[in-house]
Design an enzyme around this catalytic site. Sequence first.
Site, PDB file in Angstrom:
ATOM      1  N   LYS A  22       0.831  -1.207   0.000  1.00 27.16           N
ATOM      2  CA  LYS A  22       0.000   0.000   0.000  1.00 27.16           C
ATOM      3  C   LYS A  22       0.871   1.265   0.000  1.00 27.16           C
ATOM      4  O   LYS A  22       0.621   2.192  -0.764  1.00 27.16           O
ATOM      5  CB  LYS A  22      -0.912  -0.006   1.236  1.00 27.16           C
ATOM      6  N   ASN A  23       1.881   1.293   0.851  1.00 27.69           N
ATOM      7  CA  ASN A  23       2.655   2.532   0.970  1.00 27.69           C
ATOM      8  C   ASN A  23       3.493   2.824  -0.268  1.00 27.69           C
ATOM      9  O   ASN A  23       3.756   3.981  -0.585  1.00 27.69           O
ATOM     10  CB  ASN A  23       3.532   2.502   2.226  1.00 27.69           C
ATOM     11  N   ARG A  93      -3.440  10.988   4.453  1.00 31.19           N
ATOM     12  CA  ARG A  93      -2.314  11.915   4.581  1.00 31.19           C
ATOM     13  C   ARG A  93      -1.393  11.863   3.369  1.00 31.19           C
ATOM     14  O   ARG A  93      -0.838  12.870   2.959  1.00 31.19           O
ATOM     15  CB  ARG A  93      -1.460  11.543   5.797  1.00 31.19           C
ATOM     16  N   ARG A 122       2.395  14.687  13.372  1.00 32.39           N
ATOM     17  CA  ARG A 122       3.147  14.273  12.174  1.00 32.39           C
ATOM     18  C   ARG A 122       3.458  15.473  11.291  1.00 32.39           C
ATOM     19  O   ARG A 122       2.781  15.748  10.299  1.00 32.39           O
ATOM     20  CB  ARG A 122       2.357  13.211  11.402  1.00 32.39           C
ATOM     21  N   PRO A 123       4.508  16.229  11.641  1.00 31.73           N
ATOM     22  CA  PRO A 123       4.861  17.415  10.859  1.00 31.73           C
ATOM     23  C   PRO A 123       5.364  17.043   9.463  1.00 31.73           C
ATOM     24  O   PRO A 123       5.789  15.900   9.240  1.00 31.73           O
ATOM     25  CB  PRO A 123       5.994  18.042  11.679  1.00 31.73           C
ATOM     26  N   ILE A 124       5.322  18.002   8.536  1.00 34.24           N
ATOM     27  CA  ILE A 124       5.933  17.747   7.216  1.00 34.24           C
ATOM     28  C   ILE A 124       6.994  18.817   6.912  1.00 34.24           C
ATOM     29  O   ILE A 124       7.265  19.149   5.765  1.00 34.24           O
ATOM     30  CB  ILE A 124       4.892  17.639   6.072  1.00 34.24           C
ATOM     31  N   ASP A 125       7.589  19.344   7.993  1.00 36.37           N
ATOM     32  CA  ASP A 125       8.600  20.393   7.820  1.00 36.37           C
ATOM     33  C   ASP A 125       9.755  19.963   6.915  1.00 36.37           C
ATOM     34  O   ASP A 125      10.297  20.765   6.148  1.00 36.37           O
ATOM     35  CB  ASP A 125       9.120  20.844   9.194  1.00 36.37           C
ATOM     36  N   ILE A 327       9.490   6.006  16.789  1.00 38.94           N
ATOM     37  CA  ILE A 327       9.164   6.821  15.604  1.00 38.94           C
ATOM     38  C   ILE A 327       8.004   7.778  15.889  1.00 38.94           C
ATOM     39  O   ILE A 327       8.087   8.963  15.587  1.00 38.94           O
ATOM     40  CB  ILE A 327       8.787   5.924  14.394  1.00 38.94           C
TER      41      ILE A 327
HETATM   42  C1  UD1 Z   1       5.459   6.410   6.436  1.00 38.36           C
HETATM   43  C2  UD1 Z   1       4.402   5.352   6.289  1.00 38.36           C
HETATM   44  C3  UD1 Z   1       3.869   4.941   7.649  1.00 38.36           C
HETATM   45  C4  UD1 Z   1       5.016   4.531   8.565  1.00 38.36           C
HETATM   46  C5  UD1 Z   1       6.096   5.601   8.601  1.00 38.36           C
HETATM   47  C6  UD1 Z   1       7.341   5.173   9.360  1.00 38.36           C
HETATM   48  C7  UD1 Z   1       3.437   5.861   4.144  1.00 38.36           C
HETATM   49  C8  UD1 Z   1       2.268   6.386   3.397  1.00 38.36           C
HETATM   50  N1  UD1 Z   1       3.338   5.881   5.478  1.00 38.36           N
HETATM   51  O1  UD1 Z   1       4.821   7.545   7.032  1.00 38.36           O
HETATM   52  O2  UD1 Z   1       2.972   3.859   7.459  1.00 38.36           O
HETATM   53  O3  UD1 Z   1       4.517   4.363   9.881  1.00 38.36           O
HETATM   54  O4  UD1 Z   1       6.505   5.936   7.256  1.00 38.36           O
HETATM   55  O5  UD1 Z   1       7.868   4.022   8.807  1.00 38.36           O
HETATM   56  O6  UD1 Z   1       4.400   5.400   3.573  1.00 38.36           O
HETATM   57  N2  UD1 Z   1       9.015  13.716  10.577  1.00 38.36           N
HETATM   58  C9  UD1 Z   1       9.329  15.019  10.873  1.00 38.36           C
HETATM   59  N3  UD1 Z   1       9.220  15.934   9.860  1.00 38.36           N
HETATM   60  C10 UD1 Z   1       8.824  15.602   8.611  1.00 38.36           C
HETATM   61  C11 UD1 Z   1       8.521  14.267   8.328  1.00 38.36           C
HETATM   62  C12 UD1 Z   1       8.624  13.338   9.339  1.00 38.36           C
HETATM   63  O7  UD1 Z   1       9.683  15.355  12.001  1.00 38.36           O
HETATM   64  O8  UD1 Z   1       8.768  16.491   7.752  1.00 38.36           O
HETATM   65  C13 UD1 Z   1       9.133  12.677  11.642  1.00 38.36           C
HETATM   66  C14 UD1 Z   1       7.790  12.048  11.990  1.00 38.36           C
HETATM   67  O9  UD1 Z   1       7.064  12.807  12.931  1.00 38.36           O
HETATM   68  C15 UD1 Z   1       8.215  10.705  12.530  1.00 38.36           C
HETATM   69  C16 UD1 Z   1       9.469  10.380  11.697  1.00 38.36           C
HETATM   70  O10 UD1 Z   1       9.897  11.601  11.131  1.00 38.36           O
HETATM   71  O11 UD1 Z   1       8.598  10.829  13.886  1.00 38.36           O
HETATM   72  C17 UD1 Z   1       9.248   9.380  10.582  1.00 38.36           C
HETATM   73  O12 UD1 Z   1       8.111   9.760   9.816  1.00 38.36           O
HETATM   74  P1  UD1 Z   1       7.988   9.444   8.275  1.00 38.36           P
HETATM   75  O13 UD1 Z   1       8.999   8.405   7.889  1.00 38.36           O
HETATM   76  O14 UD1 Z   1       7.988  10.727   7.524  1.00 38.36           O
HETATM   77  O15 UD1 Z   1       6.536   8.824   8.191  1.00 38.36           O
HETATM   78  P2  UD1 Z   1       5.532   8.955   6.983  1.00 38.36           P
HETATM   79  O16 UD1 Z   1       6.264   9.084   5.706  1.00 38.36           O
HETATM   80  O17 UD1 Z   1       4.494   9.977   7.323  1.00 38.36           O
END
Ligand code: UD1
Length: 430
Positions: A22-23, A93, A122-125, A327
């Site tokens: 899925k991901n 998301r 879950r930030p996207i910074d 995480i």
């Molecule tokens: C993806 C998966 C999710 C999985 C996660 C970790 C998809 C659609 N989803 O989510 O199922 O649980 O990977 O394996 O593939 N973070 C920041 N800033 C950002 C982005 C992330 O601080 O801009 C932090 C997050 O809060 C978290 C960590 O980085 O603590 C990892 O998150 P991330 O790998 O980005 O997760 P997703 O891509 O959202």
Amino acid sequence: MEQYVIKGGNPLVGEVEIAGAKNAALAILTAAIMTDETVYIDNMPDVSDINVLLEAIGVIGAQMERIDRHTVKINGSTIGSVSVDYEFIKKIRASYYLLGALLGKYKKAEVPLPGGCNIGSRPIDLHLKGFRALGAKVDIRNGMVVASAEELRGANIFLDTVSVGATINIMMAASMARGNTIIENAAKEPHVVDTANFLNSMGANIKGAGTDVIRIKGVETLHKTNYSIVPDMIEAGTFMFAAAATKGDVLVKNIIPKHLEAMTAKLLEMGCEIEEFDEAIRVTAKNRLKRTHVKTQPYPGFPTDMQPQIAVSLALASGTSIVTESIFDNRFKYCDELARMGANVKVEGNVAIIDGVERLTGARVSSPDLRAGAALVIAGLTAEGITVIDDIVYIQRGYEDFENKLTGLGALIERVSSEKEIQKFKLRVG
Ligand code: UD1
């Protein structure tokens, strides 16, 4: 509202076929709109997250069609809007991948900023930092991320935290930037590699995906391709732990054993037998599971998306286990539900201390999110008596035919939508 009703106690035995990841599919579907030519994608899972994303892509004007249950045909030449509706990001998301795809292709994108979710903030910074480094102007306006650039230029980008989403989003935009991009401290998950392979099959030039340094040479256009998505390691892992927790014997088919190493290592520590084949893995649990400790980590570490499933299995193991979530900051919500089934779990911050019990007992519980929902199903399969799980809409986001696959392995589980159906199930299973 649909529910699962389960009569526990049957060990899972038999064979199960795993769907496409899925991901990976979420990222690849989005990347597919970056060419004006027609793209065919196979091994696409038929789960609600994918169907919502297909709808979002349709609404901005791309043509897409499910040719059969697992094959999608997409053509992005007719896209008329670079603005995505909040309705979609609220449901899923990962529609934030449209930021990288639209910015790369059209140098302009508007996507609502996703909020937190059931597993924490879950930030996207880091995604935005990456787009800015590529020369885009990125603002947050009225809840939207508004990104645009005259021209995207390659850059060196260091990700402070390993992020799957940021790695993929930046990789998509950089594929169509001018010059070279290097992403350091990149995520190494199989779906990052699969998305890179897909983009390369469309003519992108990405090297190093699967290591922590990804090098991208931007290209001007991308072209048509036929692509098949990798198997879903989390669905596979879920069935492996379901086999272990129910003291079963399951052959999990259509998988890549290498992707499952962190999970097989834990299952071995817990006393299971594992047999590996080229594209399948067999998990057999003959005795009560043994305790272990586990900490979630980015790939190749133990996946956070498998944390609830291993925790449920450890709730039945002998001795005390410690599960550390590193995480996400709120991923133990389901433990209260598990406690209602008789588990002995204490959560302190990002650590769950689990004293294994001999058995769980059926209860009415509610699924707080996708993976925790699947874990509660595993709990129900092992429990004495009847378990009813509410809010299974979360589970349907990511597991294709979940109840049918489990039934095929001998589980007594049914999807129901009324008390009457629950009573009927109880009469039927005795
Ligand atoms: C993806 C998966 C999710 C999985 C996660 C970790 C998809 C659609 N989803 O989510 O199922 O649980 O990977 O394996 O593939 N973070 C920041 N800033 C950002 C982005 C992330 O601080 O801009 C932090 C997050 O809060 C978290 C960590 O980085 O603590 C990892 O998150 P991330 O790998 O980005 O997760 P997703 O891509 O959202």
